[in-house]
Structures are given as structure tokens and as C-alpha cells.
Design an enzyme around this catalytic site. Structure first.
Site, PDB file in Angstrom:
ATOM      1  N   GLU A 374       0.856  -1.197   0.000  1.00 49.60           N
ATOM      2  CA  GLU A 374       0.000   0.000   0.000  1.00 49.60           C
ATOM      3  C   GLU A 374       0.886   1.238   0.000  1.00 49.60           C
ATOM      4  O   GLU A 374       1.886   1.296   0.717  1.00 49.60           O
ATOM      5  CB  GLU A 374      -0.898   0.087   1.249  1.00 49.60           C
ATOM      6  CG  GLU A 374      -2.007  -0.917   1.311  1.00 49.60           C
ATOM      7  CD  GLU A 374      -2.909  -0.739   2.518  1.00 49.60           C
ATOM      8  OE1 GLU A 374      -3.028   0.401   3.026  1.00 49.60           O
ATOM      9  OE2 GLU A 374      -3.475  -1.750   2.961  1.00 49.60           O
TER      10      GLU A 374
HETATM   11  P1  P53 Z   1      -7.704   5.598   4.818  1.00 49.46           P
HETATM   12  C1  P53 Z   1      -3.975   4.463   9.408  1.00 49.46           C
HETATM   13  C2  P53 Z   1      -2.641   4.690   9.109  1.00 49.46           C
HETATM   14  C3  P53 Z   1      -2.072   4.067   8.013  1.00 49.46           C
HETATM   15  C4  P53 Z   1      -2.828   3.218   7.230  1.00 49.46           C
HETATM   16  O1  P53 Z   1      -6.365   4.735   4.889  1.00 49.46           O
HETATM   17  C5  P53 Z   1      -4.152   2.977   7.544  1.00 49.46           C
HETATM   18  C6  P53 Z   1      -4.734   3.601   8.631  1.00 49.46           C
HETATM   19  C7  P53 Z   1      -6.166   3.355   8.973  1.00 49.46           C
HETATM   20  O2  P53 Z   1      -6.947   4.409   8.509  1.00 49.46           O
HETATM   21  O3  P53 Z   1      -4.926   2.103   6.865  1.00 49.46           O
HETATM   22  C8  P53 Z   1      -4.528   1.515   5.660  1.00 49.46           C
HETATM   23  O4  P53 Z   1      -8.689   4.780   4.084  1.00 49.46           O
HETATM   24  C9  P53 Z   1      -5.418   0.325   5.447  1.00 49.46           C
HETATM   25  C10 P53 Z   1      -6.446   0.528   4.379  1.00 49.46           C
HETATM   26  C11 P53 Z   1      -6.810   1.981   4.307  1.00 49.46           C
HETATM   27  C12 P53 Z   1      -5.578   2.748   3.852  1.00 49.46           C
HETATM   28  O5  P53 Z   1      -4.493   2.524   4.715  1.00 49.46           O
HETATM   29  O6  P53 Z   1      -8.069   5.827   6.233  1.00 49.46           O
HETATM   30  O7  P53 Z   1      -4.730  -0.882   5.233  1.00 49.46           O
HETATM   31  O8  P53 Z   1      -7.533  -0.325   4.636  1.00 49.46           O
HETATM   32  O9  P53 Z   1      -7.886   2.260   3.479  1.00 49.46           O
HETATM   33  C13 P53 Z   1      -5.798   4.234   3.727  1.00 49.46           C
HETATM   34  O10 P53 Z   1      -7.343   6.838   4.078  1.00 49.46           O
END
Ligand code: P53
Length: 476
Positions: A374
């Protein structure tokens, strides 16, 4: 010749609950994501007692990938992906989590999805538990505070490994298992572990117990997977936000070391199969008398991961708060703003060089292949009068990070399996439940209130990423 190896995995990443929808179709049960309402930056999502009338639950429909997957996978193929990271919704396979037999309709859905991907030469990369455990396991067992969860998860893993052994090679056990290092807020303990705290409970101790059970469950799954197919590559999944010392004050440095230990010891256990000394001493000092059996310790040694999957969005910074000699870290309080970097509209600090730093940190400590599963930029997209979306800011963010990833390979010799940018098709934000925090190269017509045609269209970044893949990362 390109810097990245020839069979480099270029993909895109999503999670079942954030895109599938069909929350109660095909026999699917209610997951923890199904009882979370929509929030916003600074407005936490509420966790309701079950699914209530009149609430906005954005994951129920999400982008309805459940019904659109064929046209979507076709677009993914046009984009040029050679892998697709998603998760298997636990509640499609075991709707309540504690059934004896799996739900055939759920298993069939992923067979169909994986076949559709493989038809285009897109290899599925699968996370087993991505913030979507059965809600029934929360209400009946207290989530991962209960040891019984280990058996439920191991069974779920076995069923998936068995069923998809010829279709999936790369697996991950628990998504961002270390988010719960922030146990002071309700979000991570609930999404990671199905934990709802009662007033007056020792949040930290309960989190460590849950994490222990998850690490044992992960190790058991790794062992089971390797027995089913020795070719499986089974990784952990860590949310990597490196924590820099605010200054060269030795106390800031030590605070950073200690904070990194508290946020990343999960990786130590996953990779090395045992607890690091600093954690043993910390748990003892705090008087946390955890349920850790001899058999657990043996299990941990027998299920070490094959690679490290990690997300990278941002870095953190920390200052000493006169905490020595313990330098204990509280993620919800101790972080400070880094004056050297900018932040996104959601306050996430943008730090491409931090990705190279993080890769070096992992490599020095573990010497295992890395997989960036990611990375991405959540932003509000504007549609121009002619219908196009010029998301140059997203291209800029990703380009800068891919450059650093390449430097880590070229200069630091880091073994890297692949790169799968997050939410490459717009989906529901995990943290806020919003649609408008978009990450995609593919736009999906849907807003925060759940309105929209669900129509898909290409943003400027679509053509850009297509070129990146085609040139194996040479043309950015
Ligand atoms: P969203 C926090 C910090 C880093 C990654 O996040 C995180 C989070 C939780 O919010 O989550 C990951 O959608 C996760 C995904 C998520 C993505 O990062 O809050 O593995 O499910 O959607 C982005 O912007």
C-alpha cells in the site's frame, strides 16, 4: 535494463469491505466494517451495536464491486496490472466465524473473481484478515481478547489455502496488525481485533493479549499454508510510519528507538518467531500477566513469515517528554509535527524519502524480501467541465515514492517483490468511511452520502500508471 527486476509485481491494492458491497448477499454475515458509520477528518466513525435503521454504513454498498467485478477487472487489465491485492471477506466464508462448514456461495465468489483475474494474467495477492472479522465473534466471544479466535482464524485460513492453492501464491495474514499500538482510540482495536473496550478496562494490556493471539494464529496459518502448498509465500502486513527523532538530542533519539519498538515489535515476532527482549521486559515491568503458553511459543517459532508486506503513507516524529529512563511511548499523545514535510488534507505527512528509510530499516533488521502493498494519496478530486479529472497531485506523490523505492533497490540493494498502490479504484476510506478521500486512478461516481451512479471513469493518473508499468518503472 530497468532497475527493477523483470518479473516485478506491479499491482493495485484494495480490501474486500472497502469495495465489494453486497454486505448481506450470497450468505455473507455481518462484519465489523458493517457496523461502522461514516465519519470525516477529525470526526471518528461510530461503532454501533449491530446494524441499526437510519444509519449511513458506507461499506454496505461500497462501490458494489461484488456485482461489477467483471467490468472492473477488465479495466485493471487495461491499466496493465500483473497483480491485484485484495482480501477475502471472512464473513463470506464463515458468516458468523464459528460455523463448522464454510459458505459455498462465498467460496465460489472468490473462485470466480480469481479466475477472472487470471484470465488476464493478473495474479491475486490475498490478505486473510483486513479489518473485516465477523461481528458475531465480537458479540459472542469478545473478539481477539478470546483465545478461541485462534482456532476460528486457523480454520478460515486452512479453508482458503485449500480452496485457492492453485490460484493464489502470495498471501498475508493480518492487515496492519500494528495499528492497534494506538490502543487509546477505539478505531484500531476494533478494526484490527474486534475489541470494544468497557469503561475502566486496561486498554493496553487487552491489546497486547489480542495481538499475542493474532501472532500465534498467524504463525499457525503460515505453517498450515506451507503444508498445503510449499510454494506459498506468506507474509505479514505492517503499517510502516517511521518515527523520527525530532532533533539530534540523544533523548529524542532514544525516544524514537523506544517508540519504534512499541510500534514494530509485531514484525519481530512475525519474522523471528519469538518476542524481543525489550517487549518481554516491558510486559513484565507493566505487570501484564498475559496468557502465553509454552505451545504458543513453539507455534511462533514454526510459522515465521516468508516476506514483509507493508503499507507506507507517511512518517511521524517524536520528542522526548522527560520520560527517561523508560521512554515509554503512547501513540495517541507523543507524536509531534515534522516541520520539514508537508501534509495531506487529512493531516498525513508526505515524506517520500521516508519510504527509502523504512525499506532500509526493514532490510537491516530482517533481511527478508519486502513487498510494498500500500502507498497512495487520499485527496478530493474535482471533475472538470469536460468530465476529465486532472489528479496531477496524486501522480506527483506516487512518482516521488516510486523514485525512492527504486533508489532503495539501486543504491541499498534491497530485495523488493512488488508495489501495489492503495485504492487504485476509488473506494470507501477505512479511517473515515468517506468516499471523497479518494486514492484511485479509476474514478467511481459516488459521494459521502452514498449517492451516485457508481459509474467508473479514468483519471489522468490512469494513463500515467499504465506507462509506469509498461516501462517497468523507468518512465515516471
Ligand atoms: P484511509 C492508518 C494509518 C495508516 C494506514 O487509509 C491505515 C490507517 C487506517 O486508517 O490504513 C490503511 O482509508 C489500510 C487501508 C486503508 C488505507 O491505509 O483511512 O490498510 O484499509 O484504506 C488508507 O485513508
Amino acid at each position: 535494463m530497468s532497475i527493477l527486476r523483470e518479473n516485478f509485481l506491479w499491482g493495485g491494492a484494495v480490501a474486500a469491505h472497502q469495495l465489494e458491497g453486497g454486505w448481506n448477499q450470497g450468505g455473507k454475515g455481518v462484519s465489523v466494517a458493517d457496523v461502522m458509520t461514516v465519519g470525516a477528518h477529525g470526526v471518528p466513525r461510530r461503532i454501533t451495536d449491530g446494524v441499526l435503521q437510519g444509519e449511513n454504513y458506507p461499506n454496505h454498498e461500497a462501490i458494489d464491486f461484488y456485482h461489477h467485478y467483471k467490468e472492473d477487472v477488465k479495466l485493471f487489465a487495461e491499466l496493465g496490472l500483473n497483480c491485484f491485492r485484495t482480501s477475502i471477506a471472512w464473513t463470506r466464508i464463515f458468516p458468523n466465524g464459528d460455523e463448522v462448514e464454510p459458505n459455498e456461495a462465498g467460496l465460489q465468489f472468490y473462485d470466480d473473481l480469481f479466475d477472472e483475474c487470471l484470465k488476464y494474467g493478473i495474479e491475486p495477492v490475498i490478505t486473510l484478515s483486513h479489518f473485516e472479522m465477523p461481528y458475531h465473534l465480537v458479540t459472542e466471544y469478545g473478539g481477539w481478547r478470546n483465545r478461541k479466535m485462534i482456532d476460528f482464524f486457523a480454520k478460515f485460513a486452512r479453508v482458503c489455502f485449500d480452496r485457492y492453492k492453485d490460484k493464489v501464491r502470495y498471501w498475508m495474514t493480518f492487515n496492519e496488525i500494528n495499528n492497534q499500538a494506538n490502543y487509546a482510540e477505539d478505531f484500531a482495536p476494533f478494526t484490527n481485533s474486534g475489541i470494544k473496550y468497557q469503561e475502566g478496562e486496561d486498554r493496553e494490556k487487552i491489546m497486547y493479549q489480542a495481538a499475542h493471539y493474532e501472532l500465534v494464529a498467524s504463525a499457525q496459518a503460515v505453517k498450515i499454508g506451507h503444508e498445503i502448498n510449499p510454494d506459498f509465500q506468506i507474509g505479514c502486513m505492517i503499517a510502516m510510519c517511521p518515527i523520527y527523532p525530532y532533533s539530534c538530542d540523544p533523548k529524542d533519539m532514544m525516544m524514537s528507538v523506544s517508540a519504534m519498538q512499541k510500534r514494530y515489535w509485531f514484525t519481530d515476532v512475525h519474522v523471528r518467531g519469538h518476542y524481543p527482549s525489550f517487549m518481554e521486559n516491558y510486559l513484565a515491568r507493566k505487570g501484564f500477566d498475559l496468557d502465553i503458553t509454552e505451545q504458543d511459543l513453539t507455534d511462533l517459532t514454526q510459522g515465521c513469515v516468508d516476506y514483509i508486506g507493508f503499507s507506507y503513507y507517511m512518517s511521524f516524529a517524536i520528542k522526548d517528554h522527560e520520560k527517561d529512563p523508560a521512554f515509554d511511548y503512547d501513540e495517541s499523545k507523543d507524536l509531534v509535527k515534522n516541520p520539514y514535510v508537508e501534509a495531506s488534507d487529512w493531516g498525513w505527512q508526505i515524506d517520500p524519502l521516508g519510504l527509502r528509510y523504512a525499506m532500509n530499516w526493514f532490510n537491516e533488521r530482517y533481511e527478508l524480501p519486502l513487498f510494498i502493498v500500500e502507498n497512495g494519496f487520499g485527496a478530493i478530486d474535482e471533475i472538470e467541465a469536460d468530465g476529465t479529472i486532472n489528479d496531477q497531485y496524486r501522480i506527483d506523490y506516487l512518482k516521488a515514492h516510486i523514485e525512492m523505492m527504486k533508489e532503495a533497490v539501486e543504491f541499498d540493494g534491497i530485495p523488493l517483490i512488488g508495489y501495489t498502490p492503495w485504492g487504485f479504484i476509488d473506494l470507501v476510506s477505512a479511517g473515515t468511511g468517506e468516499m471523497k478521500k479518494r486514492y484511485g486512478f479509476i474514478y467511481v461516481d459516488k459521494d459521502n452520502e452514498g449517492q451516485g451512479t457508481l459509474e467508473r471513469s479514468k483519471k489522468k493518473s490512469f494513463d500515467w500508471y499504465q506507462q509506469v508499468i509498461k516501462s517497468n518503472g523507468e518512465e515516471l
